[in-house]
Design an enzyme around this catalytic site. Structure first.
Site, PDB file in Angstrom:
ATOM      1  N   HIS A  97       1.002  -1.337   0.005  1.00  0.00           N
ATOM      2  CA  HIS A  97       0.088  -0.079  -0.091  1.00  0.00           C
ATOM      3  C   HIS A  97       0.954   1.194   0.005  1.00  0.00           C
ATOM      4  O   HIS A  97       1.917   1.330   0.546  1.00  0.00           O
ATOM      5  CB  HIS A  97      -0.928   0.034   1.176  1.00  0.00           C
ATOM      6  CG  HIS A  97      -1.733   1.033   1.173  1.00  0.00           C
ATOM      7  ND1 HIS A  97      -1.461   2.346   1.332  1.00  0.00           N
ATOM      8  CD2 HIS A  97      -3.308   0.954   0.765  1.00  0.00           C
ATOM      9  CE1 HIS A  97      -2.735   3.155   1.203  1.00  0.00           C
ATOM     10  NE2 HIS A  97      -3.667   2.349   0.819  1.00  0.00           N
ATOM     11  N   GLU A 169      -3.791   2.087  -7.580  1.00  0.00           N
ATOM     12  CA  GLU A 169      -3.965   3.442  -6.600  1.00  0.00           C
ATOM     13  C   GLU A 169      -3.183   4.600  -6.718  1.00  0.00           C
ATOM     14  O   GLU A 169      -1.893   4.439  -6.062  1.00  0.00           O
ATOM     15  CB  GLU A 169      -4.071   3.009  -5.227  1.00  0.00           C
ATOM     16  CG  GLU A 169      -4.880   1.718  -4.743  1.00  0.00           C
ATOM     17  CD  GLU A 169      -5.241   1.964  -3.279  1.00  0.00           C
ATOM     18  OE1 GLU A 169      -6.418   1.780  -2.820  1.00  0.00           O
ATOM     19  OE2 GLU A 169      -4.221   1.856  -2.277  1.00  0.00           O
TER      20      GLU A 169
HETATM   21  P1  PGA Z   1      -9.351   6.509   0.237  1.00  0.00           P
HETATM   22  O1  PGA Z   1      -8.392   5.406   0.537  1.00  0.00           O
HETATM   23  O2  PGA Z   1     -10.561   5.657  -0.284  1.00  0.00           O
HETATM   24  O3  PGA Z   1      -9.581   6.950   1.715  1.00  0.00           O
HETATM   25  O4  PGA Z   1      -8.666   7.425  -0.593  1.00  0.00           O
HETATM   26  C1  PGA Z   1      -7.909   4.320  -0.367  1.00  0.00           C
HETATM   27  C2  PGA Z   1      -6.645   3.535  -0.141  1.00  0.00           C
HETATM   28  O5  PGA Z   1      -5.763   4.092   0.560  1.00  0.00           O
HETATM   29  O6  PGA Z   1      -6.875   2.334  -0.231  1.00  0.00           O
END
Ligand code: PGA
Length: 263
Positions: A97, A169
């Protein structure tokens, strides 16, 4: 029909056992009349609460870890191993992540080790990849994503590769209220699939789910998930509200047909 994934990442929230119990009660209530298994619902909880999640999540909602260490056991203070997670009934582990890349300085090499350890322990990794705003502005987003994917899948045979989920992401879209354009998400999922297909061929690459994550809300699902034929979403903040979160499962399953055809 291809399964879709709704993954919640609670991050370092729910700071007391009482909050955890309230969350679980609410999650059971919101998902109690679910009969549809076309969407796999996964919730990644803080590791200290995983046992409670494992016992308290409703049937059909799978507990996940937010991180893991690659060694099985030994003198690794503060770490949690894959066998420990498996023993608690965890099904998935988020790996790489962007908050771990940023705050724990995880490298692509370490992330690759974690992916291999998770697969070796028969759990499913949810590999996060994403470019920073600087990389995007410097025109290096595609190269960054392809490199992250290549390095995480290194030494992974095709049958195991199919057990990995990849979450695109973009770092600049996490934790704010900006999301990329639909075409950009689709473009990056194509980069991910192309990179996977260079390693494994198109058939295997097609079977590896690609999700989108970063400021996902129910109202944005058609923009970030449905139209570009993504296989699901990774949700941060909104997963803290079981009512909002479970509504997303309904949308993902209802719009399954448009996902299949790319409409
Ligand atoms: P968020 O986080 O939906 O709060 O932007 C997404 C993530 O970090 O996976």
């Amino acid at each position: 029909m291809k399964k879709r994934y709704l993954v919640g990442n609670l991050k370092m929230n729910l700071n007391a056992v009482a909050d955890v119990e309230r969350y679980l009660v609410s999650m059971r209530k919101e998902t109690s009349d679910r009969s549809d298994d076309s969407v796999e619902i996964v919730v990644a909880a803080p590791s200290i609460y995983l046992e409670r999640f494992s016992l308290g999540l409703p049937e059909g909602v799978v507990p996940a870890a937010q991180d893991v260490f690659w060694e099985k056991e030994g003198s690794y203070t503060g770490q949690v191993s894959v066998p420990m997670l498996r023993d608690l009934g965890v099904g998935y582990v988020i790996v790489g992540h962007s908050e771990r890349r940023a705050y724990a300085h995880e490298t692509d090499e370490e992330i690759g080790r974690k992916v291999r350890a998770v697969l070796h322990g028969n759990l499913r990794p949810i590999l996060c990849v994403g470019e920073t705003a600087e990389e995007r502005d410097g025109g290096r987003a595609t190269e960054t994503i392809a490199n992250q994917v290549r390095s995480a899948f290194r030494d992974i045979p095709p049958l195991s590769a199919e057990r990995v989920l990849v979450a695109y992401e973009p770092r600049w879209a996490i934790g704010g209220d900006t999301t990329p354009e639909t075409e950009d998400i689709f473009g990056m999922s194509t980069v991910i699939r192309r990179t996977l297909s260079e390693a494994y061929g198109a058939a295997v690459a097609d079977r590896i789910p690609v999700l989108y994550g970063g400021s996902v809300k129910e109202a944005l699902l058609d923009r970030v998930c449905l139209a570009p034929k993504m296989d699901g979403v990774l949700v941060g903040r909104e997963s803290l509200y079981p009512h909002e979160f479970s509504k997303m499962a309904g949308v993902l399953s209802r719009d399954g047909s448009s996902l299949e055809t790319g409409m």
